[in-house]
Design a protein around this motif. Sequence first.
Motif, short mmCIF file in Angstrom:
data_model
loop_
_atom_site.label_atom_id
_atom_site.label_comp_id
_atom_site.label_asym_id
_atom_site.label_seq_id
_atom_site.Cartn_x
_atom_site.Cartn_y
_atom_site.Cartn_z
N GLY A 196 -11.67 -32.40 6.05
CA GLY A 196 -11.10 -31.61 4.97
C GLY A 196 -10.05 -30.62 5.45
N ARG A 197 -9.50 -29.91 4.46
CA ARG A 197 -8.40 -28.99 4.74
C ARG A 197 -8.81 -27.85 5.67
NH1 ARG A 197 -3.56 -28.31 2.59
NH2 ARG A 197 -4.01 -29.92 1.05
N HIS A 198 -10.02 -27.33 5.49
CA HIS A 198 -10.44 -26.21 6.35
C HIS A 198 -10.54 -26.65 7.81
CE1 HIS A 198 -11.01 -23.55 3.01
NE2 HIS A 198 -11.93 -24.34 2.44
N THR A 199 -11.03 -27.85 8.03
CA THR A 199 -11.10 -28.37 9.39
C THR A 199 -9.70 -28.50 9.98
OG1 THR A 199 -13.12 -29.58 8.94
CG2 THR A 199 -11.84 -30.30 10.84
N GLY A 200 -8.77 -29.04 9.19
CA GLY A 200 -7.40 -29.21 9.68
C GLY A 200 -6.73 -27.89 9.99
N ASN A 201 -6.91 -26.91 9.10
CA ASN A 201 -6.27 -25.61 9.33
C ASN A 201 -6.83 -24.93 10.57
OD1 ASN A 201 -4.64 -25.82 7.07
ND2 ASN A 201 -6.07 -24.77 5.72
N LEU A 202 -8.15 -24.98 10.73
CA LEU A 202 -8.75 -24.34 11.90
C LEU A 202 -8.35 -25.07 13.19
CD1 LEU A 202 -10.57 -22.21 13.12
CD2 LEU A 202 -12.54 -23.68 12.64
N ALA A 203 -8.29 -26.41 13.14
CA ALA A 203 -7.87 -27.16 14.32
C ALA A 203 -6.43 -26.83 14.70
CB ALA A 203 -8.00 -28.67 14.05
N ALA A 204 -5.56 -26.71 13.70
CA ALA A 204 -4.17 -26.34 13.98
C ALA A 204 -4.09 -24.94 14.58
CB ALA A 204 -3.34 -26.42 12.70
N PRO A 241 -8.06 -33.30 21.08
CA PRO A 241 -9.31 -33.81 20.49
C PRO A 241 -10.47 -32.84 20.62
CG PRO A 241 -8.21 -35.55 21.72
CD PRO A 241 -7.46 -34.28 22.01
N PHE A 242 -10.53 -32.10 21.72
CA PHE A 242 -11.60 -31.12 21.90
C PHE A 242 -11.48 -30.00 20.87
CE2 PHE A 242 -13.06 -27.13 23.90
CZ PHE A 242 -14.38 -27.44 24.12
N TRP A 243 -10.26 -29.52 20.65
CA TRP A 243 -10.07 -28.43 19.68
C TRP A 243 -10.34 -28.90 18.26
CZ3 TRP A 243 -5.04 -27.87 22.78
CH2 TRP A 243 -5.30 -27.18 23.98
N ILE A 244 -10.00 -30.14 17.95
CA ILE A 244 -10.32 -30.68 16.62
C ILE A 244 -11.83 -30.81 16.45
CG2 ILE A 244 -10.01 -32.65 15.08
CD1 ILE A 244 -7.33 -33.17 16.45
N LEU A 245 -12.51 -31.25 17.51
CA LEU A 245 -13.96 -31.33 17.45
C LEU A 245 -14.59 -29.96 17.19
CD1 LEU A 245 -15.01 -33.81 20.30
CD2 LEU A 245 -15.43 -34.06 17.85
N LEU A 246 -14.07 -28.92 17.82
CA LEU A 246 -14.59 -27.58 17.58
C LEU A 246 -14.39 -27.18 16.12
CD1 LEU A 246 -13.55 -25.46 20.71
CD2 LEU A 246 -15.83 -26.24 20.07
N ALA A 247 -13.19 -27.46 15.58
CA ALA A 247 -12.93 -27.13 14.18
C ALA A 247 -13.87 -27.90 13.26
CB ALA A 247 -11.47 -27.43 13.84
N TRP A 248 -14.07 -29.18 13.54
CA TRP A 248 -15.00 -29.98 12.75
C TRP A 248 -16.41 -29.40 12.86
CZ3 TRP A 248 -19.17 -32.65 14.85
CH2 TRP A 248 -19.89 -33.43 13.95
N GLY A 249 -16.80 -28.98 14.07
CA GLY A 249 -18.13 -28.42 14.26
C GLY A 249 -18.34 -27.15 13.44
N VAL A 250 -17.35 -26.27 13.43
CA VAL A 250 -17.47 -25.02 12.67
C VAL A 250 -17.62 -25.31 11.18
CG1 VAL A 250 -16.21 -22.96 11.94
CG2 VAL A 250 -16.29 -23.58 14.37
N THR A 251 -16.78 -26.20 10.64
CA THR A 251 -16.85 -26.48 9.21
C THR A 251 -18.13 -27.25 8.85
OG1 THR A 251 -15.46 -28.44 9.58
CG2 THR A 251 -14.37 -26.44 8.86
N THR A 252 -18.64 -28.08 9.76
CA THR A 252 -19.91 -28.77 9.52
C THR A 252 -21.05 -27.77 9.43
OG1 THR A 252 -19.14 -30.77 10.67
CG2 THR A 252 -21.52 -30.48 10.44
N ILE A 253 -21.06 -26.80 10.33
CA ILE A 253 -22.09 -25.75 10.29
C ILE A 253 -21.94 -24.91 9.04
CG2 ILE A 253 -22.94 -23.67 11.46
CD1 ILE A 253 -22.06 -25.04 14.11
N ALA A 254 -20.69 -24.61 8.65
CA ALA A 254 -20.45 -23.76 7.47
C ALA A 254 -20.93 -24.42 6.19
CB ALA A 254 -18.97 -23.44 7.38
N ARG A 255 -20.93 -25.76 6.14
CA ARG A 255 -21.42 -26.43 4.93
C ARG A 255 -22.92 -26.23 4.76
NH1 ARG A 255 -17.93 -30.65 6.92
NH2 ARG A 255 -15.98 -30.67 5.73
N ARG A 256 -23.62 -26.06 5.86
CA ARG A 256 -25.07 -25.83 5.79
C ARG A 256 -25.38 -24.33 5.73
NH1 ARG A 256 -29.69 -28.66 7.67
NH2 ARG A 256 -28.43 -30.53 7.25
N TRP A 257 -24.73 -23.58 6.59
CA TRP A 257 -24.93 -22.12 6.64
C TRP A 257 -23.56 -21.46 6.67
CZ3 TRP A 257 -27.48 -24.75 10.95
CH2 TRP A 257 -28.78 -25.14 10.65
N ARG A 258 -23.09 -21.06 5.53
CA ARG A 258 -21.71 -20.58 5.40
C ARG A 258 -21.43 -19.38 6.29
NH1 ARG A 258 -18.64 -19.41 -0.36
NH2 ARG A 258 -16.57 -19.02 0.54
#
Length: 417
Positions: free
Chosen positions: A4-12, A245-262
Amino acid sequence: RLGGRHTGNLAALLTALARFHVWWSQEMRMYVLAGLLGMASIYCLLRWWDGERERSPHRSSPSVWLLAYAVCAAGALYTILLMGALLVAQNLAILISWLLDRQNRRPSILRRWILVQLAIGALLAVWVAFSWGRMRTWSVAGAPMAPLSYLRLYGTLLTTGISENIDRYAPVLLLPLAVLLLSGGLALSTSRKDRARPRPQGIGVLLLSSTVIVGGAAIYTATLPRSLFYTPNIEARYFLPFAPPFWILLAWGVTTIARRWRAAGAALGVALLAIWLVFLPGHYRGRYLRDTLQTMVRAIVSQAQEGDLVLLDSGNRYPIFLYYYEGLSPGLWRPPMAQIPQGEGQLTPEKVQPTLEPLLRAHSRLWLAQVDVNLADPQQLARRWLDEHSSQVLAQRFGANVLYLYDPQGRPAGLRA
């Protein structure tokens, strides 16, 4: 595409603020280009895979994305052969995803993928056939680095952009490690609830993870002492293509956690950005314009006379000198220039006299510009020959480089203002 957009923005944002990326984006090397083409190939691969899984008249033809993937992947290989690790990672990810996707386990998908890999291999074979016998090989590697120290270096570079005294930064690695482990656990628990079909983002996470892991393993393997081909030391720049790829993974990880615990996800995202912002200013500390070559070029041009010749003793570093020498005002007169040694390799005693004697006879004065002279003329054979056969009337140091003026008649340099 991944989260999603939040993952993309944080990765950028993580990429833009990463000290490691800022550092090497300012170097005239191929590693940033390799990283760009590698990420483009991953993106095209994801678009192709999604198109194959969900064919519809409204979607772009998957073949278009597969062709774009082939171009980007071949370009990455042509940029640096180390990107072969990326193709290994991609093949692993595709194979695993194809085996797990029960609803779309079509042999046609695998056939198209294999054909594209063969086409990329054919393009690489053309390059290998052309370059075989032209590449110089040597070994500079010392004792191999301990695997645990290597992993710490890898993580420290991608997190802080620092490659020295890495032991002191070990606590900083705990935060990105916690983000990846926690988000990975959440993703696995979610996928177990829906085993019928892998989630669309699954192959993306698998692609990025395998790229980081296989890329790191390839660098370590390539730097182990051996007798075959080139054996380099471990250098920070080798890791750059595998950093996004590592930085994108971190962004994906943060947004994945935020979906469960904002709140927890937001706190982790802010903490990661804080680490990035703490270390980024260190890249600029003590940096200034190194104008030694610019000053050397101006010294030559301002004092040159008709009949002078500039001898550039720099081997393959001549483009750096020419950048400044030819970049002066187009209407400004400059003496002609000759490069020594010509082509690749080092200046040898047998080549000195046949190279320099005709030039000394044909010109009234010779300017000898030694730029990184130890690379191609470590014994300074050109300067020694000129000292024996002409009069040195000027010697001026510009940082680590030196400029000499030789006049056979021994006339003073007569520097003008």
